[in-house]
Design a protein around this motif. Sequence first.
Motif, PDB file in Angstrom:
ATOM      1  N   ARG A   1       0.846  -1.194   0.000  1.00  0.00           N
ATOM      2  CA  ARG A   1       0.000   0.000   0.000  1.00  0.00           C
ATOM      3  C   ARG A   1       0.887   1.252   0.000  1.00  0.00           C
ATOM      4  O   ARG A   1       1.675   1.441   0.923  1.00  0.00           O
ATOM      5  CB  ARG A   1      -0.899  -0.002   1.235  1.00  0.00           C
ATOM      6  CG  ARG A   1      -2.012  -1.046   1.160  1.00  0.00           C
ATOM      7  CD  ARG A   1      -2.695  -1.230   2.476  1.00  0.00           C
ATOM      8  NE  ARG A   1      -1.830  -1.881   3.447  1.00  0.00           N
ATOM      9  CZ  ARG A   1      -2.210  -2.208   4.678  1.00  0.00           C
ATOM     10  NH1 ARG A   1      -3.424  -1.929   5.095  1.00  0.00           N
ATOM     11  NH2 ARG A   1      -1.371  -2.803   5.495  1.00  0.00           N
ATOM     12  N   PRO A   2       0.758   2.084  -0.990  1.00  0.00           N
ATOM     13  CA  PRO A   2       1.679   3.226  -1.120  1.00  0.00           C
ATOM     14  C   PRO A   2       1.737   4.109   0.124  1.00  0.00           C
ATOM     15  O   PRO A   2       2.808   4.572   0.505  1.00  0.00           O
ATOM     16  CB  PRO A   2       1.101   3.995  -2.310  1.00  0.00           C
ATOM     17  CG  PRO A   2       0.405   2.969  -3.112  1.00  0.00           C
ATOM     18  CD  PRO A   2      -0.168   1.998  -2.131  1.00  0.00           C
ATOM     19  N   GLU A   3       0.576   4.347   0.754  1.00  0.00           N
ATOM     20  CA  GLU A   3       0.605   5.267   1.898  1.00  0.00           C
ATOM     21  C   GLU A   3       1.307   4.693   3.122  1.00  0.00           C
ATOM     22  O   GLU A   3       1.640   5.414   4.046  1.00  0.00           O
ATOM     23  CB  GLU A   3      -0.799   5.752   2.268  1.00  0.00           C
ATOM     24  CG  GLU A   3      -1.880   4.700   2.397  1.00  0.00           C
ATOM     25  CD  GLU A   3      -2.642   4.489   1.084  1.00  0.00           C
ATOM     26  OE1 GLU A   3      -1.993   4.185   0.064  1.00  0.00           O
ATOM     27  OE2 GLU A   3      -3.877   4.643   1.087  1.00  0.00           O
ATOM     28  N   TYR A   4       1.527   3.348   3.135  1.00  0.00           N
ATOM     29  CA  TYR A   4       2.222   2.746   4.267  1.00  0.00           C
ATOM     30  C   TYR A   4       3.648   2.330   3.912  1.00  0.00           C
ATOM     31  O   TYR A   4       4.320   1.688   4.706  1.00  0.00           O
ATOM     32  CB  TYR A   4       1.450   1.537   4.788  1.00  0.00           C
ATOM     33  CG  TYR A   4       0.043   1.871   5.211  1.00  0.00           C
ATOM     34  CD1 TYR A   4      -0.171   2.836   6.206  1.00  0.00           C
ATOM     35  CD2 TYR A   4      -1.059   1.259   4.632  1.00  0.00           C
ATOM     36  CE1 TYR A   4      -1.461   3.174   6.584  1.00  0.00           C
ATOM     37  CE2 TYR A   4      -2.347   1.585   5.016  1.00  0.00           C
ATOM     38  CZ  TYR A   4      -2.549   2.558   5.995  1.00  0.00           C
ATOM     39  OH  TYR A   4      -3.809   2.891   6.374  1.00  0.00           O
ATOM     40  N   ALA A   5       4.085   2.684   2.737  1.00  0.00           N
ATOM     41  CA  ALA A   5       5.422   2.268   2.305  1.00  0.00           C
ATOM     42  C   ALA A   5       6.503   3.253   2.759  1.00  0.00           C
ATOM     43  O   ALA A   5       7.632   3.207   2.302  1.00  0.00           O
ATOM     44  CB  ALA A   5       5.452   2.110   0.787  1.00  0.00           C
ATOM     45  N   TRP A   6       6.107   4.154   3.617  1.00  0.00           N
ATOM     46  CA  TRP A   6       7.081   5.101   4.155  1.00  0.00           C
ATOM     47  C   TRP A   6       6.669   5.443   5.576  1.00  0.00           C
ATOM     48  O   TRP A   6       5.519   5.206   5.970  1.00  0.00           O
ATOM     49  CB  TRP A   6       7.103   6.390   3.317  1.00  0.00           C
ATOM     50  CG  TRP A   6       5.898   7.255   3.590  1.00  0.00           C
ATOM     51  CD1 TRP A   6       4.648   7.075   3.091  1.00  0.00           C
ATOM     52  CD2 TRP A   6       5.825   8.385   4.463  1.00  0.00           C
ATOM     53  NE1 TRP A   6       3.792   8.020   3.583  1.00  0.00           N
ATOM     54  CE2 TRP A   6       4.494   8.839   4.432  1.00  0.00           C
ATOM     55  CE3 TRP A   6       6.765   9.048   5.262  1.00  0.00           C
ATOM     56  CZ2 TRP A   6       4.068   9.942   5.187  1.00  0.00           C
ATOM     57  CZ3 TRP A   6       6.344  10.143   5.999  1.00  0.00           C
ATOM     58  CH2 TRP A   6       5.008  10.589   5.963  1.00  0.00           C
ATOM     59  N   SER A   7       7.565   6.011   6.357  1.00  0.00           N
ATOM     60  CA  SER A   7       7.196   6.546   7.666  1.00  0.00           C
ATOM     61  C   SER A   7       8.263   7.540   8.101  1.00  0.00           C
ATOM     62  O   SER A   7       9.371   7.549   7.578  1.00  0.00           O
ATOM     63  CB  SER A   7       7.081   5.430   8.700  1.00  0.00           C
ATOM     64  OG  SER A   7       8.374   4.983   9.056  1.00  0.00           O
ATOM     65  N   TYR A   8       7.883   8.380   9.038  1.00  0.00           N
ATOM     66  CA  TYR A   8       8.890   9.236   9.669  1.00  0.00           C
ATOM     67  C   TYR A   8       9.720   8.378  10.601  1.00  0.00           C
ATOM     68  O   TYR A   8       9.261   7.353  11.086  1.00  0.00           O
ATOM     69  CB  TYR A   8       8.214  10.345  10.479  1.00  0.00           C
ATOM     70  CG  TYR A   8       7.569  11.412   9.631  1.00  0.00           C
ATOM     71  CD1 TYR A   8       8.306  12.091   8.670  1.00  0.00           C
ATOM     72  CD2 TYR A   8       6.232  11.756   9.806  1.00  0.00           C
ATOM     73  CE1 TYR A   8       7.721  13.070   7.895  1.00  0.00           C
ATOM     74  CE2 TYR A   8       5.638  12.745   9.035  1.00  0.00           C
ATOM     75  CZ  TYR A   8       6.389  13.400   8.079  1.00  0.00           C
ATOM     76  OH  TYR A   8       5.817  14.371   7.319  1.00  0.00           O
ATOM     77  N   SER A   9      10.946   8.800  10.862  1.00  0.00           N
ATOM     78  CA  SER A   9      11.761   8.083  11.836  1.00  0.00           C
ATOM     79  C   SER A   9      12.730   9.062  12.475  1.00  0.00           C
ATOM     80  O   SER A   9      12.812  10.218  12.069  1.00  0.00           O
ATOM     81  CB  SER A   9      12.511   6.935  11.153  1.00  0.00           C
ATOM     82  OG  SER A   9      13.273   7.427  10.074  1.00  0.00           O
ATOM     83  N   GLU A  10      13.434   8.576  13.452  1.00  0.00           N
ATOM     84  CA  GLU A  10      14.425   9.415  14.133  1.00  0.00           C
ATOM     85  C   GLU A  10      15.504   9.805  13.115  1.00  0.00           C
ATOM     86  O   GLU A  10      15.996   8.951  12.385  1.00  0.00           O
ATOM     87  CB  GLU A  10      15.018   8.610  15.280  1.00  0.00           C
ATOM     88  CG  GLU A  10      15.912   9.368  16.217  1.00  0.00           C
ATOM     89  CD  GLU A  10      15.218  10.525  16.916  1.00  0.00           C
ATOM     90  OE1 GLU A  10      15.930  11.445  17.324  1.00  0.00           O
ATOM     91  OE2 GLU A  10      13.965  10.534  17.034  1.00  0.00           O
ATOM     92  N   PRO A  11      15.850  11.098  13.040  1.00  0.00           N
ATOM     93  CA  PRO A  11      16.874  11.505  12.066  1.00  0.00           C
ATOM     94  C   PRO A  11      18.157  10.689  12.241  1.00  0.00           C
ATOM     95  O   PRO A  11      18.601  10.475  13.370  1.00  0.00           O
ATOM     96  CB  PRO A  11      17.113  12.968  12.398  1.00  0.00           C
ATOM     97  CG  PRO A  11      15.863  13.430  13.036  1.00  0.00           C
ATOM     98  CD  PRO A  11      15.321  12.245  13.783  1.00  0.00           C
ATOM     99  N   GLY A  12      18.707  10.252  11.155  1.00  0.00           N
ATOM    100  CA  GLY A  12      19.960   9.496  11.212  1.00  0.00           C
ATOM    101  C   GLY A  12      19.732   7.992  11.322  1.00  0.00           C
ATOM    102  O   GLY A  12      20.654   7.208  11.161  1.00  0.00           O
TER     103      GLY A  12
END
Lengths: 423, 226
Positions: A324-335
Amino acid sequence: MPVAAARALAHDLVVHVVDRKAVQEALCGLADWAFQFSSWISLYPPYALLLEVQGSFTLFGGQAALLKNLRTGLAALGYKTRLAGAPTPLAAFSLARCGSEQMIEAQHQLAAVLAPLPISALDWEQTLLDRLDGMGVRRLGDALRLPRDGLARRLGQQSLLYLDRMLGRCPHPQDLYQSAPEFRRHLQLVSEVEQAQALLFVLQRLILELCGWLQGQGGGVQSFTVRLLHRERRHTDLCIGMHRESRDAGQFTTLLRERLERLDLQQPVSEIELCAGQAVKLDARSLDLFEKADAQEQIDLLDRLRARLGDKAVQGLSAIAEHRPEYAWSYSEPGVSRKDSRDQHRPLWLLSVPRQLETRGGCPHWHGRLKLQASRERIESGWWDGRDIARDYFIATNPSGSCYWIYRELAGERRWYLQGVFE
Amino acid sequence: MNLDTLLQRPDVWRGGQISAAVKTVSSGFDELDALLAGGWPQGALTELIMPHQGIGGLRLLMPALAQLSRDDRWICWVAPPHIPYAPALVSAGIDLSRVLLVHPRARQDGLWALEQSLRSGNCGAVLAWPTLEDSVILRRLQLAAEAGNTLGFLFRSQRHVRRPSPAALRLQLEPGTGGGLSVSILKRRAGRAAGAVHLDTSLQHGSLALHSRTPTAAGHTQPQWQ
């Protein structure tokens, strides 16, 4: 002189009552701060602090350098101080008490140096000093010349011991000051402060104390909390967090300044508190980082941005193996990123919410009629978590040459949506 | 101040003189590198002016960003208009752990974050979409990019094209034929504005890699499990 008598002499006299608790706290704060100069510190309340400095000369590059550091630091804290040094604690104390800022190095010089000081240099009860005065003794030299047994008889054995210790004739064990395992400093403001930025000046002093304490502890902290106390027991907490442990006063101040600039004070502040948890040893990893200037600055940018904009406003990015395109990414802790991605042709922009497209004559429109490319990608997934999708994806171009990622629902009303932009 | 000292100033440049001192980062497109005399100027602002979105302005930066993401500096996106889509960035060869997204709430915060990121020296590249017209602020940003030795990319709409700008490089992007992109120089520090090049950044999968010559094309774009 009683207050009433003083008032009679000066009718516009302003009387300030000494807050003994506050004085004691300030002295402890100063002792914590001074741990960066010596690990042997004793309190001589109410107003004196004793540091064993002989062992620190080498570290600081000599006596003069150490004194210079000490003076600069004390001035930055906003204290008026008198520094004196001697081979015995009581001699140093007496010199400082009289404002005679000398550094005496040899024990045999003590008697001669101390002799001209007034007897008020002695930390004795007033009745004892009055008795000495009654005997015609005005200076320390006079007292030291008196026969020992007579002195012991008239002023007590304790007084004789005091003088012997002062001259180094017998040892003088000290109660060493132990700093608390956690840093907590409280300050009553002279008047209520309504502007958040104005607090920085006062807080800077507490930050310097914190950093001195951390240096003494040989560690750093990853966060500290500033509590602003208002009337009626209300308070505002500001938690300043960092990427890595630090004890850099400049960094702490910058981060705090950013936070204060953003702060909308609802009520005036009457007291402030600065707390930090246990100091964490700056491990090899952190120390290594301190040496790498780039890495250190990098932390600064991240911390600066977060201090002013909030943690959530500064993010890293992860790719997730998900159909699912909308779940193929997420924010995460920088680095720190996951990079589980399928090698598919995807747009560089994803709309946070797909936008429904108007259709004319069965064709989707977005700034003109969209022309679909031949290839179609069917994505049906997510039946297991109730957020299932069934869509046909297309790459589409509008008349002005913009390229979009759009889909059509496979079920229901079979509407068209814009989900991405091939920028 | 005499003329010599004036000419020593880093912010003074002389027309008609190609400065060899400007460091560049290859754009990954041979034609564009030739046009730009090396590539994207480092420690400077580059303005990319586009008539509308969706024509591939961001794709133009991907080879350079992929290259920069291998250094220990951030690729910082200040207030992007949409979500930078992680799977597409990975496909373009960008190391996601170097990506930093900044979402300021107020406009003033956005400018502050932009200047901080440019100036800090912690960012290999900074991307932003400012709507401001104030050339004083743009000048500050240009100086910040110089101080931080950062590639600053500002995406601007067509209405900004007639405004004077202190940016070191201004490019006009237009949709080209066959899904490509046409790039022409509006302003640059060294030399005069030059003619346009047409770049094939077309959408066929992998074509970007085929036409670019950064090391990205060789290995990084292909996930290991393939």
